[in-house]
Scaffold this motif. Structure first.
Motif, PDB file in Angstrom:
ATOM      1  N   GLY A 144      59.420  21.134  52.671  1.00  0.00           N
ATOM      2  CA  GLY A 144      59.107  21.515  51.143  1.00  0.00           C
ATOM      3  C   GLY A 144      58.792  22.835  51.090  1.00  0.00           C
ATOM      4  O   GLY A 144      58.040  23.119  51.878  1.00  0.00           O
ATOM      5  N   ALA A 145      59.401  23.394  49.626  1.00  0.00           N
ATOM      6  CA  ALA A 145      58.721  24.520  50.270  1.00  0.00           C
ATOM      7  C   ALA A 145      59.356  25.281  48.791  1.00  0.00           C
ATOM      8  O   ALA A 145      59.570  24.676  47.660  1.00  0.00           O
ATOM      9  CB  ALA A 145      59.681  25.863  51.399  1.00  0.00           C
ATOM     10  N   GLY A 146      58.762  27.012  48.679  1.00  0.00           N
ATOM     11  CA  GLY A 146      59.271  27.009  47.203  1.00  0.00           C
ATOM     12  C   GLY A 146      60.377  28.590  47.324  1.00  0.00           C
ATOM     13  O   GLY A 146      60.876  28.241  48.328  1.00  0.00           O
ATOM     14  N   TYR A 188      48.844  29.913  48.942  1.00  0.00           N
ATOM     15  CA  TYR A 188      50.461  29.660  48.150  1.00  0.00           C
ATOM     16  C   TYR A 188      50.176  31.487  48.069  1.00  0.00           C
ATOM     17  O   TYR A 188      49.333  31.771  48.181  1.00  0.00           O
ATOM     18  CB  TYR A 188      50.600  29.689  46.235  1.00  0.00           C
ATOM     19  CG  TYR A 188      50.900  27.878  47.219  1.00  0.00           C
ATOM     20  CD1 TYR A 188      51.503  27.000  47.711  1.00  0.00           C
ATOM     21  CD2 TYR A 188      50.067  26.703  46.506  1.00  0.00           C
ATOM     22  CE1 TYR A 188      52.104  25.551  48.179  1.00  0.00           C
ATOM     23  CE2 TYR A 188      49.840  25.935  45.932  1.00  0.00           C
ATOM     24  CZ  TYR A 188      51.419  24.786  46.737  1.00  0.00           C
ATOM     25  OH  TYR A 188      51.278  23.700  47.104  1.00  0.00           O
ATOM     26  N   GLU A 189      51.289  31.846  48.216  1.00  0.00           N
ATOM     27  CA  GLU A 189      51.815  33.749  48.181  1.00  0.00           C
ATOM     28  C   GLU A 189      51.376  33.614  46.439  1.00  0.00           C
ATOM     29  O   GLU A 189      51.652  32.931  44.899  1.00  0.00           O
ATOM     30  CB  GLU A 189      53.379  33.266  48.368  1.00  0.00           C
ATOM     31  CG  GLU A 189      53.598  33.060  49.813  1.00  0.00           C
ATOM     32  CD  GLU A 189      53.718  31.853  49.733  1.00  0.00           C
ATOM     33  OE1 GLU A 189      54.343  30.686  48.591  1.00  0.00           O
ATOM     34  OE2 GLU A 189      53.728  30.817  50.639  1.00  0.00           O
ATOM     35  N   VAL A 216      60.249  30.161  50.534  1.00  0.00           N
ATOM     36  CA  VAL A 216      58.552  30.374  50.957  1.00  0.00           C
ATOM     37  C   VAL A 216      58.241  28.902  51.517  1.00  0.00           C
ATOM     38  O   VAL A 216      58.323  28.179  50.726  1.00  0.00           O
ATOM     39  CB  VAL A 216      57.617  31.680  50.586  1.00  0.00           C
ATOM     40  CG1 VAL A 216      58.362  33.058  50.406  1.00  0.00           C
ATOM     41  CG2 VAL A 216      57.958  30.888  48.321  1.00  0.00           C
ATOM     42  N   GLY A 217      57.079  29.296  52.933  1.00  0.00           N
ATOM     43  CA  GLY A 217      56.901  27.711  53.187  1.00  0.00           C
ATOM     44  C   GLY A 217      55.943  28.569  54.268  1.00  0.00           C
ATOM     45  O   GLY A 217      55.346  29.749  54.523  1.00  0.00           O
ATOM     46  N   MET A 218      55.587  27.255  54.678  1.00  0.00           N
ATOM     47  CA  MET A 218      54.614  27.294  55.717  1.00  0.00           C
ATOM     48  C   MET A 218      54.463  26.616  56.737  1.00  0.00           C
ATOM     49  O   MET A 218      53.152  26.434  57.759  1.00  0.00           O
ATOM     50  CB  MET A 218      52.674  26.943  55.416  1.00  0.00           C
ATOM     51  CG  MET A 218      52.602  27.793  53.669  1.00  0.00           C
ATOM     52  SD  MET A 218      50.785  26.904  53.139  1.00  0.00           S
ATOM     53  CE  MET A 218      51.100  27.632  51.763  1.00  0.00           C
ATOM     54  N   THR A 246      60.438  22.640  45.589  1.00  0.00           N
ATOM     55  CA  THR A 246      60.086  21.163  45.764  1.00  0.00           C
ATOM     56  C   THR A 246      59.602  22.309  44.336  1.00  0.00           C
ATOM     57  O   THR A 246      59.060  21.375  43.078  1.00  0.00           O
ATOM     58  CB  THR A 246      58.478  21.035  46.916  1.00  0.00           C
ATOM     59  OG1 THR A 246      57.722  22.016  47.081  1.00  0.00           O
ATOM     60  CG2 THR A 246      58.922  20.074  47.004  1.00  0.00           C
ATOM     61  N   ASN A 247      59.345  23.664  44.120  1.00  0.00           N
ATOM     62  CA  ASN A 247      59.141  24.650  42.863  1.00  0.00           C
ATOM     63  C   ASN A 247      59.606  25.971  43.748  1.00  0.00           C
ATOM     64  O   ASN A 247      59.495  26.190  44.018  1.00  0.00           O
ATOM     65  CB  ASN A 247      57.517  24.760  42.934  1.00  0.00           C
ATOM     66  CG  ASN A 247      57.029  25.616  44.227  1.00  0.00           C
ATOM     67  OD1 ASN A 247      56.362  24.329  45.358  1.00  0.00           O
ATOM     68  ND2 ASN A 247      56.863  26.462  44.116  1.00  0.00           N
ATOM     69  N   LEU A 301      51.210  27.183  40.460  1.00  0.00           N
ATOM     70  CA  LEU A 301      51.946  26.182  42.069  1.00  0.00           C
ATOM     71  C   LEU A 301      50.138  25.277  41.815  1.00  0.00           C
ATOM     72  O   LEU A 301      49.416  25.423  41.867  1.00  0.00           O
ATOM     73  CB  LEU A 301      52.111  26.959  42.503  1.00  0.00           C
ATOM     74  CG  LEU A 301      53.562  27.146  43.410  1.00  0.00           C
ATOM     75  CD1 LEU A 301      53.190  27.931  42.627  1.00  0.00           C
ATOM     76  CD2 LEU A 301      53.683  27.942  44.820  1.00  0.00           C
TER      77      LEU A 301
END
Ligand code: HPA
Length: 265
Positions: free
Chosen positions: A117-119, A185-186, A202-204, A227-228, A238
């Protein structure tokens, strides 16, 4: 054998014993929003708790699962679904982050499906949109590789598998995944930096796993569930709960898509 490989080999041996399956050809790392794919993709023949396998840890994040499933696909091949992902932000070190991937390779995997899941940086991607990962930028400052081990990274995410995915859903867009360490989050400025250097997502997770997987020759399919919208792309703050909710809302749809893709690999 170095100790990371020994630990992965030991875990793979237990998976073989508990599942009775000699080779798991495909491995799936199921991130936020993707877990249902394990139910749809085939028939589960064994469910193993992460706690029973050397080197695995129960995940810290609510909404992440901690089991490893051996699944028989329609083709007769076996898939290994890893629900127990370790993130860099948990502080266990980069070897722990890629242990699942190394275990999958030791269990015989040739193909690795990485999901997360990522931005989204591209504002056309509404929450709930699945996106193919075409490449990544590793912003963690870390790598799972040590020593003079020069791995070719010119096609980390297989073109062949991306094309296969698009044969199933021609609407699938693709983008470049930027891995940040997290857990925060960033900032909007960091998202703008990611955009300026070519990032779309963007993700982790994922990039470090992909590096470990390429170093042992696995063919990778990467999929992000947006997801966002990433920080600053949308004006709303977020929240992890919203990330999980977007995952739940999209789960049935994207899990079905993933299951169809996997059965065509
Ligand atoms: N940034 C980083 N990781 C994430 C995000 C995000 O916006 N959404 C879900 N995981």
């Amino acid at each position: 054998m170095n100790s990371a490989v020994e630990l992965a080999t030991a875990a793979a041996e237990i998976i073989r014993e508990k599942s009775g399956v000699e080779q798991h050809e495909i491995a799936l790392v199921l991130g936020s929003g993707w877990a249902k794919a394990a139910d749809l993709v085939g028939q589960t023949v064994a469910t193993i708790s992460a706690a029973d396998l050397p080197g695995f840890h129960a995940p810290e994040v609510p909404g992440h699962v901690s089991t490893i499933r051996s699944i028989k696909l329609e083709s007769g091949k076996y898939a290994l679904a890893l629900g127990a992902r370790t993130h860099l932000y948990e502080g266990r070190g980069v070897a722990a982050v890629v242990h699942g991937v190394r275990t999958a390779a030791a269990a015989g995997a040739k193909t690795l499906v990485l999901t997360n899941g990522a931005g989204g940086i591209n504002s056309a991607w509404k929450p709930g949109t699945p996106v193919l990962i075409s490449d990544h930028i590793n912003l963690t400052g870390q790598t799972p590789l040590e020593g003079a081990h020069f791995v070719d990274m010119s096609e980390v995410y297989s073109k062949r598998l991306r094309e296969l995915a698009r044969e199933i859903d021609s609407n699938l867009d693709e983008g470049i995944y930027c891995q940040f360490r997290g857990p925060q989050y960033e900032t909007p400025a960091e998202v703008q930096m990611a955009k300026a250097i070519g990032g779309d997502i963007v993700g982790m997770s994922t990039a470090l796993e992909a590096i470990a997987a390429r170093s042992v020759g696995l063919e990778i399919l990467g999929l992000s569930l947006i997801t966002n919208l990433a920080a600053g792309i949308s004006t709303s703050p977020l929240s992890h709960d919203e990330v999980l909710q977007a995952g739940r809302d999209a789960e049935s749809r994207i899990s079905e898509l993933l299951s169809t893709i996997i059965n065509r690999i």
